[in-house]
Design an enzyme around this catalytic site. Structure first.
Site, PDB file in Angstrom:
ATOM      1  N   ASP A 203       0.847  -1.202   0.000  1.00  0.00           N
ATOM      2  CA  ASP A 203       0.000   0.000   0.000  1.00  0.00           C
ATOM      3  C   ASP A 203       0.885   1.256   0.000  1.00  0.00           C
ATOM      4  O   ASP A 203       1.783   1.377   0.844  1.00  0.00           O
ATOM      5  CB  ASP A 203      -0.872  -0.052   1.274  1.00  0.00           C
ATOM      6  CG  ASP A 203      -1.953   0.993   1.294  1.00  0.00           C
ATOM      7  OD1 ASP A 203      -2.418   1.403   0.211  1.00  0.00           O
ATOM      8  OD2 ASP A 203      -2.351   1.399   2.407  1.00  0.00           O
TER       9      ASP A 203
ATOM     10  N   GLU B 253      -1.049   5.912  -8.641  1.00  0.00           N
ATOM     11  CA  GLU B 253      -1.871   6.970  -8.034  1.00  0.00           C
ATOM     12  C   GLU B 253      -1.633   8.315  -8.711  1.00  0.00           C
ATOM     13  O   GLU B 253      -0.504   8.701  -8.998  1.00  0.00           O
ATOM     14  CB  GLU B 253      -1.568   7.088  -6.533  1.00  0.00           C
ATOM     15  CG  GLU B 253      -2.383   8.208  -5.870  1.00  0.00           C
ATOM     16  CD  GLU B 253      -2.329   8.197  -4.340  1.00  0.00           C
ATOM     17  OE1 GLU B 253      -2.278   7.102  -3.758  1.00  0.00           O
ATOM     18  OE2 GLU B 253      -2.342   9.295  -3.764  1.00  0.00           O
TER      19      GLU B 253
ATOM     20  N   HIS C  61      -9.324   5.197  -1.994  1.00  0.00           N
ATOM     21  CA  HIS C  61      -8.608   5.136  -0.708  1.00  0.00           C
ATOM     22  C   HIS C  61      -9.443   5.861   0.348  1.00  0.00           C
ATOM     23  O   HIS C  61     -10.419   6.538   0.034  1.00  0.00           O
ATOM     24  CB  HIS C  61      -7.243   5.827  -0.846  1.00  0.00           C
ATOM     25  CG  HIS C  61      -6.216   4.965  -1.523  1.00  0.00           C
ATOM     26  ND1 HIS C  61      -5.122   4.467  -0.886  1.00  0.00           N
ATOM     27  CD2 HIS C  61      -6.155   4.500  -2.798  1.00  0.00           C
ATOM     28  CE1 HIS C  61      -4.413   3.721  -1.728  1.00  0.00           C
ATOM     29  NE2 HIS C  61      -5.024   3.739  -2.903  1.00  0.00           N
TER      30      HIS C  61
END
Ligand code: 13P
Length: 287
Positions: free
Chosen positions: A84, A135, A207
């Site tokens: 993560d 991301e 998220h």
């Protein structure tokens, strides 16, 4: 066996549900999440932050623990072990250790650098059959000491990164890690819809799953979110259950603070929380 998150996320996108990523911090959390996934017949993603990775002795220890649990607990549902918010170095270390899924978070770099670093990982992950999350647009809140601003990602930049061949894309849409402030404006569904238009079939990742109202979660799923990350909510229920156990003075009942008994209420609390989330995300019975 660990699997890449690719197939489970493509199925989730097509079936209009989301797979939960639940972060792990120790053996009890991992066992609770795996058992719940099996009971719910749900695919699951175990998230490991770099901080949690260090805490659990390192990435090889985690791979060994998770693979051992899958075997010893007779887990049959698809399980992805996922880094993560990885750094570039962390991503390479997890690939070498045997993780089946990686997030490289280059959102704090200028877009050109994010693209260059993400590109460098696409090929390796592809060859090894590892799923890769990228991301764009930093997610706010604090994650292992890194504080983001809760940006809304630029849909054109999302397309540029999606086109690199990543498996899934985390794009900021006003979501933040941890608890949401009272004056939070909610998710930006306009941004999400524009991103979806640009990236087409790419499964999107939300998220900061803690504290987003259920109706917003469902709307996000309907607009292309196929993976939702939850961490803080598990921490909160684990902490509360453990605190209650100690405050009720359970050691006075003659059993002492046996760590197995001390952690049992938190373990049960995480199981209940994960089940609640799997039901909300619609992944129950989808394994
Ligand atoms: P929360 O801690 O807000 O649930 O977010 C978790 C997360 O997004 C991990 O990447």
């Amino acid at each position: 066996m660990l699997v890449s998150a690719k197939e489970m996320l493509n199925k989730a996108r097509d079936g209009k549900y989301a797979v939960g990523q639940f972060n792990i911090n120790n053996l009890e959390w991992t066992k609770a999440i795996l058992l719940t996934a099996e009971e719910c017949k749900s695919p699951v993603i175990l998230g490991v932050s770099e901080g949690a990775g260090k805490y659990m002795c390192g990435y090889s220890t985690i791979v060994g623990m998770v693979k051992g649990m899958i075997e010893n607990l007779h887990i049959t549902v698809p399980v992805a072990l996922h880094l993560d918010h990885g750094t570039f170095e962390g991503a390479k270390a997890c690939i070498n250790a045997g993780f089946s899924s990686i997030m490289f978070d280059g959102s704090h770099y200028p877009i050109e650098e994010n693209i260059a670093k993400t590109t460098a990982l696409v090929n390796t992950c592809d060859v090894l059959g590892i799923s890769l999350e990228a991301e764009v647009g930093a997610i706010g809140g604090e994650e292992d000491g890194v504080v983001g601003m809760g940006e809304c990602a630029d849909p054109k930049e999302c397309k540029m990164v999606a086109d690199l061949g990543v498996t899934m894309l985390a794009a900021g849409i006003g979501n933040i890690h941890g608890k949401y402030p009272e004056n939070w404006a909610g998710l930006s569904f306009d941004t999400l819809a524009k991103i979806k238009e640009e990236v087409g079939d790419m499964p999107l990742v939300l998220h900061g799953g803690t504290g987003i109202p259920d109706d917003q979660i469902k709307k996000a799923i309907s607009l292309g979110v196929a993976k939702i990350n939850v961490n803080t909510e598990c921490q909160l229920v684990f902490q509360e259950a453990t605190r209650k156990y100690i405050e009720e003075g359970k050691d006075l009942q003659g059993k002492g603070f046996d760590p197995r008994k001390l952690l049992a209420p938190g373990f049960e609390a995480i199981k209940a929380k994960v089940k609640e989330k799997m039901e909300l995300f619609g992944s129950v019975g989808k394994a």
